[in-house]
Design a protein around this motif. Structure first.
Motif, PDB file in Angstrom:
ATOM      1  N   GLU A  68       1.180  -1.829 -13.554  1.00 32.76           N
ATOM      2  CA  GLU A  68       1.745  -0.898 -12.570  1.00 32.76           C
ATOM      3  C   GLU A  68       2.295  -1.592 -11.323  1.00 32.76           C
ATOM      4  O   GLU A  68       2.881  -0.950 -10.474  1.00 32.76           O
ATOM      5  CB  GLU A  68       0.702   0.139 -12.160  1.00 32.76           C
ATOM      6  CG  GLU A  68       0.360   1.118 -13.267  1.00 32.76           C
ATOM      7  CD  GLU A  68       1.563   1.931 -13.733  1.00 32.76           C
ATOM      8  OE1 GLU A  68       2.334   2.411 -12.881  1.00 32.76           O
ATOM      9  OE2 GLU A  68       1.747   2.082 -14.945  1.00 32.76           O
ATOM     10  N   ASN A  69       2.105  -2.894 -11.194  1.00 30.70           N
ATOM     11  CA  ASN A  69       2.614  -3.636 -10.042  1.00 30.70           C
ATOM     12  C   ASN A  69       3.940  -4.302 -10.403  1.00 30.70           C
ATOM     13  O   ASN A  69       4.128  -4.751 -11.528  1.00 30.70           O
ATOM     14  CB  ASN A  69       1.610  -4.703  -9.604  1.00 30.70           C
ATOM     15  CG  ASN A  69       0.297  -4.092  -9.191  1.00 30.70           C
ATOM     16  OD1 ASN A  69       0.250  -3.051  -8.554  1.00 30.70           O
ATOM     17  ND2 ASN A  69      -0.804  -4.733  -9.585  1.00 30.70           N
ATOM     18  N   GLU A  86       8.801  -3.845  -3.563  1.00 29.23           N
ATOM     19  CA  GLU A  86       7.478  -4.064  -4.127  1.00 29.23           C
ATOM     20  C   GLU A  86       6.839  -2.712  -4.365  1.00 29.23           C
ATOM     21  O   GLU A  86       7.068  -1.765  -3.609  1.00 29.23           O
ATOM     22  CB  GLU A  86       6.619  -4.884  -3.169  1.00 29.23           C
ATOM     23  CG  GLU A  86       7.159  -6.280  -2.965  1.00 29.23           C
ATOM     24  CD  GLU A  86       6.369  -7.087  -1.958  1.00 29.23           C
ATOM     25  OE1 GLU A  86       5.811  -6.486  -1.010  1.00 29.23           O
ATOM     26  OE2 GLU A  86       6.319  -8.305  -2.121  1.00 29.23           O
ATOM     27  N   LYS A  88       3.275  -0.492  -6.038  1.00 32.05           N
ATOM     28  CA  LYS A  88       1.994  -0.236  -6.682  1.00 32.05           C
ATOM     29  C   LYS A  88       1.986   1.264  -6.921  1.00 32.05           C
ATOM     30  O   LYS A  88       2.758   1.999  -6.311  1.00 32.05           O
ATOM     31  CB  LYS A  88       0.826  -0.599  -5.780  1.00 32.05           C
ATOM     32  CG  LYS A  88       0.770  -2.028  -5.340  1.00 32.05           C
ATOM     33  CD  LYS A  88      -0.398  -2.224  -4.404  1.00 32.05           C
ATOM     34  CE  LYS A  88      -0.056  -3.306  -3.409  1.00 32.05           C
ATOM     35  NZ  LYS A  88      -1.021  -3.441  -2.359  1.00 32.05           N
ATOM     36  N   SER A  89       1.119   1.728  -7.743  1.00 35.93           N
ATOM     37  CA  SER A  89       1.051   3.158  -8.016  1.00 35.93           C
ATOM     38  C   SER A  89       0.853   3.931  -6.711  1.00 35.93           C
ATOM     39  O   SER A  89      -0.070   3.669  -5.956  1.00 35.93           O
ATOM     40  CB  SER A  89      -0.096   3.452  -8.976  1.00 35.93           C
ATOM     41  OG  SER A  89      -0.089   4.810  -9.326  1.00 35.93           O
TER      42      SER A  89
END
Length: 192
Positions: A68-69, A86, A88-89
């Motif tokens: 997920e990243n 960038e 993340k969830s």
């Protein structure tokens, strides 16, 4: 993973609106079977161009995905206009000299904040993998049973392949607008 694809698309759209220019690209190598199967961890490189009735632009991209990243870097003509995304969830950040830092919860929200444009960016991961994103999509296939045309959610996607490659090296996304105009996105995938 859809979240990452959405952010990727939003960032490229944002950077492409700010940058213009024409650049050449190299022939994409064929993906391996492991690359086709490991959709959660991958790396893509290529070029994307966006054309709307009011503006156009292009950028080179690198996209590193780790579950997920993700990290996406975009550069325009002669390396001017670097943009870093960038994610993340639940959080997406876009940073460039042109826009400054923009943070959003979803890629769609990021795209709309940065450009005012709404697009089906949740589908990009499926389309890049030569799959429709919904069960209502209309799909045309070639002799090797690879999708060559997908129509869904008001967009059409034309997919091109190098020789017997399992995944496309070029996608052209089109959205018909009023008065015969269209939004067009051309995505070239040089390396997977």
């Amino acid at each position: 993973m859809r979240f990452i694809a959405q952010v990727f698309f939003a960032a490229i759209a944002t950077a492409s609106f700010a940058l213009t220019g024409c650049q050449q690209y190299a022939k994409a190598p064929q993906p391996t079977t492991s690359q086709v199967q490991d959709a959660q961890n991958f790396s893509l490189e290529g070029k994307i161009g966006i054309k709307t009735p009011k503006q156009s632009g292009s950028a080179f991209y690198t996209w590193q995905q780790n579950n997920e990243n993700f990290d996406i870097q975009l550069t325009g003509i002669l390396g001017i206009g670097k943009t870093v995304i960038e994610g993340k969830s639940g959080q997406v950040t876009l940073n460039s000299a042109k826009t400054g830092e923009i943070t959003a919860e979803t890629p769609e929200e990021l795209l709309e904040r940065a450009t005012g444009w709404v697009a089906p960016i949740t589908h990009i991961v499926d389309w890049v993998q030569a799959k429709p994103a919904t069960t209502t999509a209309k799909v045309d296939k070639d002799e090797q049973q690879r999708p060559t045309h997908i129509a869904e959610d008001g967009w059409t996607v034309d997919l091109s392949y190098n020789d017997a490659a399992a995944l496309p090296n070029k996608l052209i996304l089109k959205q018909a607008l009023e008065a015969g105009q269209e939004n067009r996105i051309t995505m070239i995938i040089q390396n997977r």
